[in-house]
Scaffold this motif. Structure first.
Motif, PDB file in Angstrom:
ATOM      1  N   SER A   1      -1.298  56.386  88.542  1.00 54.39           N
ATOM      2  CA  SER A   1      -1.232  57.385  89.600  1.00 54.39           C
ATOM      3  C   SER A   1      -1.601  58.756  89.040  1.00 54.39           C
ATOM      4  O   SER A   1      -1.737  58.945  87.834  1.00 54.39           O
ATOM      5  N   GLY A   2      -1.728  59.700  89.908  1.00 52.90           N
ATOM      6  CA  GLY A   2      -2.067  61.057  89.494  1.00 52.90           C
ATOM      7  C   GLY A   2      -0.991  61.675  88.624  1.00 52.90           C
ATOM      8  O   GLY A   2      -1.285  62.392  87.662  1.00 52.90           O
ATOM      9  N   ALA A   3       0.272  61.401  88.963  1.00 52.31           N
ATOM     10  CA  ALA A   3       1.369  61.963  88.173  1.00 52.31           C
ATOM     11  C   ALA A   3       1.348  61.414  86.754  1.00 52.31           C
ATOM     12  O   ALA A   3       1.587  62.147  85.791  1.00 52.31           O
ATOM     13  N   THR A   4       1.036  60.141  86.607  1.00 54.48           N
ATOM     14  CA  THR A   4       0.971  59.539  85.281  1.00 54.48           C
ATOM     15  C   THR A   4      -0.124  60.187  84.444  1.00 54.48           C
ATOM     16  O   THR A   4       0.072  60.493  83.261  1.00 54.48           O
TER      17      THR A   4
ATOM     18  N   VAL B   1      -1.386  63.229  84.807  1.00 53.38           N
ATOM     19  CA  VAL B   1      -1.030  64.615  84.476  1.00 53.38           C
ATOM     20  C   VAL B   1       0.012  64.660  83.368  1.00 53.38           C
ATOM     21  O   VAL B   1      -0.098  65.459  82.428  1.00 53.38           O
ATOM     22  N   VAL B   2       1.022  63.807  83.458  1.00 56.00           N
ATOM     23  CA  VAL B   2       2.078  63.806  82.438  1.00 56.00           C
ATOM     24  C   VAL B   2       1.518  63.362  81.092  1.00 56.00           C
ATOM     25  O   VAL B   2       1.826  63.957  80.053  1.00 56.00           O
ATOM     26  N   ALA B   3       0.665  62.340  81.084  1.00 57.62           N
ATOM     27  CA  ALA B   3       0.075  61.875  79.830  1.00 57.62           C
ATOM     28  C   ALA B   3      -0.821  62.951  79.221  1.00 57.62           C
ATOM     29  O   ALA B   3      -0.785  63.191  78.006  1.00 57.62           O
ATOM     30  N   TRP B   4      -1.608  63.600  80.051  1.00 52.34           N
ATOM     31  CA  TRP B   4      -2.475  64.668  79.545  1.00 52.34           C
ATOM     32  C   TRP B   4      -1.641  65.826  78.990  1.00 52.34           C
ATOM     33  O   TRP B   4      -1.952  66.364  77.940  1.00 52.34           O
ATOM     34  N   SER B   5      -0.582  66.201  79.715  1.00 50.64           N
ATOM     35  CA  SER B   5       0.234  67.328  79.241  1.00 50.64           C
ATOM     36  C   SER B   5       0.916  67.014  77.922  1.00 50.64           C
ATOM     37  O   SER B   5       1.069  67.890  77.076  1.00 50.64           O
ATOM     38  N   GLN B   6       1.304  65.757  77.722  1.00 51.46           N
ATOM     39  CA  GLN B   6       1.917  65.382  76.446  1.00 51.46           C
ATOM     40  C   GLN B   6       0.899  65.509  75.322  1.00 51.46           C
ATOM     41  O   GLN B   6       1.202  66.055  74.256  1.00 51.46           O
TER      42      GLN B   6
ATOM     43  N   ASN C   1       7.631  69.481  75.631  1.00 50.24           N
ATOM     44  CA  ASN C   1       8.067  70.436  76.655  1.00 50.24           C
ATOM     45  C   ASN C   1       7.186  70.393  77.889  1.00 50.24           C
ATOM     46  O   ASN C   1       7.656  70.624  79.001  1.00 50.24           O
ATOM     47  N   ALA C   2       5.925  70.095  77.710  1.00 46.65           N
ATOM     48  CA  ALA C   2       5.019  69.976  78.859  1.00 46.65           C
ATOM     49  C   ALA C   2       5.371  68.765  79.707  1.00 46.65           C
ATOM     50  O   ALA C   2       5.187  68.788  80.931  1.00 46.65           O
ATOM     51  N   ILE C   3       5.878  67.720  79.080  1.00 49.93           N
ATOM     52  CA  ILE C   3       6.316  66.554  79.848  1.00 49.93           C
ATOM     53  C   ILE C   3       7.481  66.944  80.742  1.00 49.93           C
ATOM     54  O   ILE C   3       7.537  66.560  81.909  1.00 49.93           O
ATOM     55  N   TYR C   4       8.405  67.709  80.205  1.00 49.83           N
ATOM     56  CA  TYR C   4       9.533  68.162  81.015  1.00 49.83           C
ATOM     57  C   TYR C   4       9.057  68.972  82.215  1.00 49.83           C
ATOM     58  O   TYR C   4       9.513  68.765  83.345  1.00 49.83           O
ATOM     59  N   LEU C   5       8.143  69.883  81.975  1.00 52.99           N
ATOM     60  CA  LEU C   5       7.619  70.714  83.064  1.00 52.99           C
ATOM     61  C   LEU C   5       6.858  69.877  84.083  1.00 52.99           C
ATOM     62  O   LEU C   5       7.044  70.038  85.287  1.00 52.99           O
ATOM     63  N   SER C   6       6.021  68.977  83.619  1.00 53.14           N
ATOM     64  CA  SER C   6       5.239  68.135  84.532  1.00 53.14           C
ATOM     65  C   SER C   6       6.143  67.249  85.387  1.00 53.14           C
ATOM     66  O   SER C   6       5.934  67.113  86.591  1.00 53.14           O
ATOM     67  N   ALA C   7       7.140  66.642  84.763  1.00 57.06           N
ATOM     68  CA  ALA C   7       8.059  65.783  85.514  1.00 57.06           C
ATOM     69  C   ALA C   7       8.874  66.591  86.507  1.00 57.06           C
ATOM     70  O   ALA C   7       9.136  66.137  87.631  1.00 57.06           O
TER      71      ALA C   7
ATOM     72  N   MET D   1       8.334  57.093  82.297  1.00 58.12           N
ATOM     73  CA  MET D   1       8.707  55.799  81.725  1.00 58.12           C
ATOM     74  C   MET D   1       7.498  55.065  81.150  1.00 58.12           C
ATOM     75  O   MET D   1       7.637  54.309  80.188  1.00 58.12           O
ATOM     76  N   SER D   2       6.307  55.281  81.721  1.00 56.71           N
ATOM     77  CA  SER D   2       5.119  54.665  81.134  1.00 56.71           C
ATOM     78  C   SER D   2       4.834  55.264  79.756  1.00 56.71           C
ATOM     79  O   SER D   2       4.375  54.559  78.859  1.00 56.71           O
ATOM     80  N   LEU D   3       5.103  56.553  79.585  1.00 52.70           N
ATOM     81  CA  LEU D   3       4.967  57.157  78.255  1.00 52.70           C
ATOM     82  C   LEU D   3       6.007  56.593  77.286  1.00 52.70           C
ATOM     83  O   LEU D   3       5.708  56.362  76.121  1.00 52.70           O
ATOM     84  N   ALA D   4       7.213  56.391  77.783  1.00 53.59           N
ATOM     85  CA  ALA D   4       8.278  55.852  76.933  1.00 53.59           C
ATOM     86  C   ALA D   4       7.956  54.431  76.490  1.00 53.59           C
ATOM     87  O   ALA D   4       8.264  54.047  75.357  1.00 53.59           O
ATOM     88  N   ALA D   5       7.323  53.659  77.358  1.00 55.30           N
ATOM     89  CA  ALA D   5       6.957  52.296  76.990  1.00 55.30           C
ATOM     90  C   ALA D   5       5.901  52.297  75.887  1.00 55.30           C
ATOM     91  O   ALA D   5       5.893  51.414  75.030  1.00 55.30           O
TER      92      ALA D   5
END
Length: 103
Positions: free
Chosen positions: A1-4, A6-11, A17-23, A39-43
């Motif tokens: 998804s788009g959120a995934t 964005v969060v992966a790119w920000s990491q 800290n960017a993951i926290y902001l994105s989430a 959670m996909s990043l955590a996996a």
């Protein structure tokens, strides 16, 4: 998804800290997308699982804030206050175990 994405790119670009902001920002629109993205990043990186828990909690909390605002706007003071008290109780129930465990 788009959120995934964005969060992966920000990491990759800015770190944890960017993951926290994105989430947090994604949680205003959809708590499930924010949680699934984190959670996909955590996996993919088991070493960061513990550090990513607050990101999921932030996404859930900001989603609760948007629901509270909408409840007051759509249903008035009585409906908004009842909804807010329930959602705040859920937020405390989510954060309390992490806060106790993280200490």
């Amino acid at each position: 998804s788009g959120a995934t994405a964005v969060v992966a790119w920000s990491q990759t670009a800015y770190g944890l800290n960017a993951i926290y902001l994105s989430a947090t920002l994604a949680g205003f629109a959809d708590a499930h997308a924010a949680g699934a993205a984190v959670m996909s990043l955590a996996a993919g990186d088991p070493e960061q699982r513990d550090a990513l828990v607050p990101a999921v909690l932030l996404g859930m909390s900001t989603n609760s804030i948007s629901k509270i605002v909408l409840a007051f706007a759509a249903g008035g003071w009585r409906f908004g206050s009842l909804t807010a008290s329930g959602l705040l109780a859920v937020a405390v129930a989510l954060w309390l175990p992490w806060w106790v465990w993280a200490r």
